[in-house]
Scaffold this motif. Structure first.
Motif, PDB file in Angstrom:
ATOM      1  N   MET A   1      -6.192  -0.122 -11.718  1.00 55.45           N
ATOM      2  CA  MET A   1      -6.101   0.631 -10.478  1.00 55.45           C
ATOM      3  C   MET A   1      -5.944  -0.292  -9.280  1.00 55.45           C
ATOM      4  O   MET A   1      -5.182  -0.001  -8.369  1.00 55.45           O
ATOM      5  N   GLN A   2      -6.675  -1.409  -9.285  1.00 54.74           N
ATOM      6  CA  GLN A   2      -6.558  -2.354  -8.171  1.00 54.74           C
ATOM      7  C   GLN A   2      -5.161  -2.949  -8.093  1.00 54.74           C
ATOM      8  O   GLN A   2      -4.646  -3.181  -7.002  1.00 54.74           O
ATOM      9  N   THR A   3      -4.555  -3.181  -9.242  1.00 53.12           N
ATOM     10  CA  THR A   3      -3.203  -3.734  -9.263  1.00 53.12           C
ATOM     11  C   THR A   3      -2.221  -2.769  -8.623  1.00 53.12           C
ATOM     12  O   THR A   3      -1.332  -3.177  -7.874  1.00 53.12           O
ATOM     13  N   LEU A   4      -2.376  -1.491  -8.878  1.00 52.15           N
ATOM     14  CA  LEU A   4      -1.504  -0.474  -8.294  1.00 52.15           C
ATOM     15  C   LEU A   4      -1.665  -0.430  -6.771  1.00 52.15           C
ATOM     16  O   LEU A   4      -0.674  -0.375  -6.033  1.00 52.15           O
ATOM     17  N   ILE A   5      -2.891  -0.477  -6.309  1.00 53.25           N
ATOM     18  CA  ILE A   5      -3.147  -0.456  -4.867  1.00 53.25           C
ATOM     19  C   ILE A   5      -2.584  -1.719  -4.205  1.00 53.25           C
ATOM     20  O   ILE A   5      -1.908  -1.645  -3.181  1.00 53.25           O
ATOM     21  N   PHE A   6      -2.827  -2.873  -4.805  1.00 48.29           N
ATOM     22  CA  PHE A   6      -2.328  -4.128  -4.245  1.00 48.29           C
ATOM     23  C   PHE A   6      -0.798  -4.156  -4.264  1.00 48.29           C
ATOM     24  O   PHE A   6      -0.162  -4.570  -3.299  1.00 48.29           O
ATOM     25  N   GLY A   7      -0.214  -3.708  -5.358  1.00 51.20           N
ATOM     26  CA  GLY A   7       1.242  -3.658  -5.451  1.00 51.20           C
ATOM     27  C   GLY A   7       1.848  -2.731  -4.412  1.00 51.20           C
ATOM     28  O   GLY A   7       2.862  -3.052  -3.788  1.00 51.20           O
ATOM     29  N   SER A   8       1.239  -1.591  -4.198  1.00 51.89           N
ATOM     30  CA  SER A   8       1.717  -0.658  -3.175  1.00 51.89           C
ATOM     31  C   SER A   8       1.597  -1.265  -1.786  1.00 51.89           C
ATOM     32  O   SER A   8       2.492  -1.103  -0.960  1.00 51.89           O
ATOM     33  N   TYR A   9       0.513  -1.963  -1.538  1.00 51.91           N
ATOM     34  CA  TYR A   9       0.302  -2.603  -0.236  1.00 51.91           C
ATOM     35  C   TYR A   9       1.375  -3.661   0.021  1.00 51.91           C
ATOM     36  O   TYR A   9       1.919  -3.749   1.114  1.00 51.91           O
ATOM     37  N   VAL A  10       1.687  -4.450  -0.984  1.00 52.84           N
ATOM     38  CA  VAL A  10       2.689  -5.504  -0.836  1.00 52.84           C
ATOM     39  C   VAL A  10       4.078  -4.905  -0.667  1.00 52.84           C
ATOM     40  O   VAL A  10       4.873  -5.375   0.143  1.00 52.84           O
ATOM     41  N   LEU A  11       4.400  -3.855  -1.406  1.00 54.62           N
ATOM     42  CA  LEU A  11       5.742  -3.277  -1.377  1.00 54.62           C
ATOM     43  C   LEU A  11       6.005  -2.398  -0.158  1.00 54.62           C
ATOM     44  O   LEU A  11       7.160  -2.095   0.135  1.00 54.62           O
ATOM     45  N   ILE A  12       4.975  -2.000   0.570  1.00 56.81           N
ATOM     46  CA  ILE A  12       5.190  -1.143   1.731  1.00 56.81           C
ATOM     47  C   ILE A  12       5.771  -1.943   2.891  1.00 56.81           C
ATOM     48  O   ILE A  12       6.494  -1.398   3.728  1.00 56.81           O
ATOM     49  N   TRP A  13       5.504  -3.238   2.974  1.00 56.96           N
ATOM     50  CA  TRP A  13       5.980  -4.046   4.103  1.00 56.96           C
ATOM     51  C   TRP A  13       7.501  -4.144   4.175  1.00 56.96           C
ATOM     52  O   TRP A  13       8.063  -4.005   5.269  1.00 56.96           O
ATOM     53  N   PRO A  14       8.209  -4.365   3.073  1.00 57.76           N
ATOM     54  CA  PRO A  14       9.677  -4.361   3.173  1.00 57.76           C
ATOM     55  C   PRO A  14      10.226  -3.001   3.624  1.00 57.76           C
ATOM     56  O   PRO A  14      11.205  -2.940   4.374  1.00 57.76           O
ATOM     57  N   VAL A  15       9.587  -1.936   3.218  1.00 59.98           N
ATOM     58  CA  VAL A  15      10.027  -0.599   3.622  1.00 59.98           C
ATOM     59  C   VAL A  15       9.822  -0.408   5.125  1.00 59.98           C
ATOM     60  O   VAL A  15      10.711   0.094   5.833  1.00 59.98           O
ATOM     61  N   LEU A  16       8.669  -0.805   5.634  1.00 58.48           N
ATOM     62  CA  LEU A  16       8.407  -0.699   7.070  1.00 58.48           C
ATOM     63  C   LEU A  16       9.360  -1.584   7.877  1.00 58.48           C
ATOM     64  O   LEU A  16       9.880  -1.167   8.914  1.00 58.48           O
TER      65      LEU A  16
END
Length: 43
Positions: A1-16
């Motif tokens: 679960m932590q990996t999913l949250i961390f991965g989402s956090y990292v991948l949101i920056w290119p989108v923003l």
């Protein structure tokens, strides 16, 4: 679960970043069209 949250956090920056870049490009293109219509320089 932590990996999913961390991965989402990292991948949101290119989108923003892409969203902000698109907003800036849209505003510049709009300004270019207005300047061309008024027969004046952009700068």
């Amino acid at each position: 679960m932590q990996t999913l949250i961390f991965g989402s956090y990292v991948l949101i920056w290119p989108v923003l970043t892409l969203g902000v870049l698109a907003l800036i490009c849209r505003a510049v293109l709009r300004d270019m069209r207005v300047a061309r219509a008024e027969k004046r320089d952009l700068v």
